[in-house]
Scaffold this active site. Structure first.
Site, PDB file in Angstrom:
ATOM      1  N   GLY A  26       0.826  -1.200   0.000  1.00 45.59           N
ATOM      2  CA  GLY A  26       0.000   0.000   0.000  1.00 45.59           C
ATOM      3  C   GLY A  26       0.858   1.247   0.000  1.00 45.59           C
ATOM      4  N   SER A  27       0.369   2.285   0.651  1.00 46.18           N
ATOM      5  CA  SER A  27       1.067   3.572   0.660  1.00 46.18           C
ATOM      6  C   SER A  27       2.490   3.436   1.200  1.00 46.18           C
ATOM      7  CB  SER A  27       0.277   4.566   1.503  1.00 46.18           C
ATOM      8  OG  SER A  27       0.962   5.792   1.623  1.00 46.18           O
ATOM      9  N   ASP A  83      -3.409  -2.764  10.756  1.00 45.72           N
ATOM     10  CA  ASP A  83      -3.183  -3.157  12.146  1.00 45.72           C
ATOM     11  C   ASP A  83      -4.045  -4.341  12.561  1.00 45.72           C
ATOM     12  OD1 ASP A  83      -1.248  -1.224  12.733  1.00 45.72           O
ATOM     13  OD2 ASP A  83      -2.752   0.277  13.271  1.00 45.72           O
ATOM     14  N   GLN A  86      -2.866  -7.876  11.167  1.00 50.93           N
ATOM     15  CA  GLN A  86      -1.499  -8.352  11.360  1.00 50.93           C
ATOM     16  C   GLN A  86      -1.403  -9.585  12.250  1.00 50.93           C
ATOM     17  OE1 GLN A  86       1.298  -5.293  12.463  1.00 50.93           O
ATOM     18  NE2 GLN A  86       0.751  -3.976  10.732  1.00 50.93           N
ATOM     19  N   HIS A 108       4.426   0.760  13.074  1.00 51.93           N
ATOM     20  CA  HIS A 108       3.533   1.313  14.092  1.00 51.93           C
ATOM     21  C   HIS A 108       3.527   0.323  15.248  1.00 51.93           C
ATOM     22  CE1 HIS A 108       0.296   3.317  16.059  1.00 51.93           C
ATOM     23  NE2 HIS A 108      -0.688   2.561  15.615  1.00 51.93           N
ATOM     24  N   ASP A 191       0.855   8.423  18.784  1.00 52.86           N
ATOM     25  CA  ASP A 191       0.317   8.396  17.429  1.00 52.86           C
ATOM     26  C   ASP A 191      -1.204   8.289  17.450  1.00 52.86           C
ATOM     27  OD1 ASP A 191       1.017   8.091  14.452  1.00 52.86           O
ATOM     28  OD2 ASP A 191      -0.269   6.356  14.782  1.00 52.86           O
ATOM     29  N   GLU A 195      -3.842  11.298  16.293  1.00 56.97           N
ATOM     30  CA  GLU A 195      -4.852  11.046  15.260  1.00 56.97           C
ATOM     31  C   GLU A 195      -6.254  11.365  15.760  1.00 56.97           C
ATOM     32  OE1 GLU A 195      -2.480   7.307  13.127  1.00 56.97           O
ATOM     33  OE2 GLU A 195      -4.123   6.936  14.536  1.00 56.97           O
ATOM     34  N   GLU A 231      -9.507  27.492   3.959  1.00 57.96           N
ATOM     35  CA  GLU A 231      -8.382  28.310   4.409  1.00 57.96           C
ATOM     36  C   GLU A 231      -7.561  27.632   5.509  1.00 57.96           C
ATOM     37  OE1 GLU A 231      -9.052  32.425   5.185  1.00 57.96           O
ATOM     38  OE2 GLU A 231     -10.503  32.645   3.564  1.00 57.96           O
ATOM     39  N   SER A 252      -3.113  38.602  10.487  1.00 56.29           N
ATOM     40  CA  SER A 252      -3.404  39.977  10.907  1.00 56.29           C
ATOM     41  C   SER A 252      -3.492  40.073  12.431  1.00 56.29           C
ATOM     42  CB  SER A 252      -4.731  40.438  10.301  1.00 56.29           C
ATOM     43  OG  SER A 252      -5.814  39.736  10.899  1.00 56.29           O
TER      44      SER A 252
END
Length: 343
Positions: A26-27, A83, A86, A108, A191, A195, A231, A252
């Protein structure tokens, strides 16, 4: 005092003769596998039969094996699967193939911290956790940089576990930016807390609540979207680059005065007490128990909450407005396409 290491501190020979199996593509998985391979490490990817990631990994020039075969072949096994998956995968595919002196690695601390996986005493247990999403770990490496990495050692029967963790982090590019030493418990608990209270849970609920307050008061939803969500990136970028003080210097005087006087009223003692309760649930294991039970029972509540979030009016308004601003996503791959599945 925190220990931070850089390239000159790394013993690269600690990983040069090791065989590393990356479980999951994955990522994080794709970044770990490709970065390590290009750093000269002997790597394979372990994936479940029929995984849609098999062709992606092979097309990237990586050797792909089944999870059992990869675990048997390797002497360093990195789990980059979800997770909640596993522990079962460890018991079925990894544990039978572990040999004395092997190392099992995590990005992790969840499964070790909450005793979901208990490796044998003769195996090193280490963590290498890049502090950034996988696509950034990969991109910065290719550009010659790196993402800072956390490392931790839970078991060290070989006496070389820390050297291995540092060499692995270096192979990801982490030593270029800094390798920070922690523990499985500290990484996992902070962690999860970050989150839940800030990065995901806290921010999303704050944004939606502010948006609802303005819309319910009769303001145009499009204007409320810009003020409460769009924003936000500008402010977060300033904080990321210069800290909170730098952000306050950049906005500002009116914005800063509102920040200083109204912010503490929004995040008050009641909110801080709730944060402590959330931390208690993490530390006691209550959150982990709840999440694992939810995942293993079909995720009915999880999916219902996801769908409720998708139906919130800020999502409907935001989708239309983002379509009017194509430059926001120009040249970028969506997070859904970038993740490529988990293996």
């Amino acid at each position: 005092m925190v220990n931070i290491y850089y390239e000159n501190d790394v013993n690269r020979s600690a990983i040069s003769d090791r065989k590393v199996a990356i479980l999951g593509y994955g990522s994080q998985g794709h970044a770990h596998a490709l970065n390590l391979k290009e750093s000269g490490v002997d790597v394979c990817v372990g994936l479940r039969e029929g995984s849609g990631s098999i062709s992606k990994a092979e097309e990237a020039g990586l050797v792909v094996r089944s999870i059992s075969e990869a675990s048997d072949w390797a002497d360093v096994i990195m789990l980059l699967l979800p997770d909640t998956d596993q522990a079962a995968i460890y018991e079925e595919h990894i544990a039978p193939n572990l040999k004395a002196g092997d190392a099992i690695a995590f990005a992790h601390g969840f499964n070790i911290r909450f005793d979901l996986i208990t490796p044998p005493d003769d195996v090193d247990v280490i963590m290498i956790a890049p502090k950034g999403p996988g696509h950034l770990v990969r991109r910065t490496y290719v550009e010659g940089g790196g993402v800072p990495c956390l490392i931790a050692v839970e078991q060290n029967p070989t006496g070389a576990a820390k050297d291995l963790a540092m060499a692995y982090a270096d192979g990801l590019g982490g030593a270029r930016a800094g390798i920070i030493e922690t523990t499985f418990t500290e990484e996992c608990e902070t962690d999860l807390f970050g989150e839940q209270v800030v990065l995901c849970g806290g921010v999303t609920e704050l944004v939606r609540s502010a948006f609802d307050t303005l819309v319910d008061a009769g303001y145009q939803p499009e204007i409320c979207y810009f003020e409460c969500l769009h924003e936000l990136k500008l402010i977060v970028d300033l904080m990321y680059e210069q800290g909170i003080g730098g952000m306050r210097y950049s906005v500002s005087d009116t914005a800063e005065y509102g920040d200083l006087t109204r912010g503490p009223r929004v995040v008050d003692d009641h909110v801080r007490e709730t944060m402590k309760q959330v931390l208690d649930e993490i530390q006691s294991g209550a959150f982990a128990e709840e999440w694992v039970a939810e995942a293993h029972s079909g995720r009915e509540n999880f999916y219902a909450l996801e769908e409720k979030g998708r139906q919130h009016r800020i999502e409907q308004v935001g989708s239309k407005l983002r379509d009017m601003m194509p430059w926001i996503s120009a040249g970028k791959v969506s997070v859904q396409d970038a993740s490529g599945g988990q293996g």
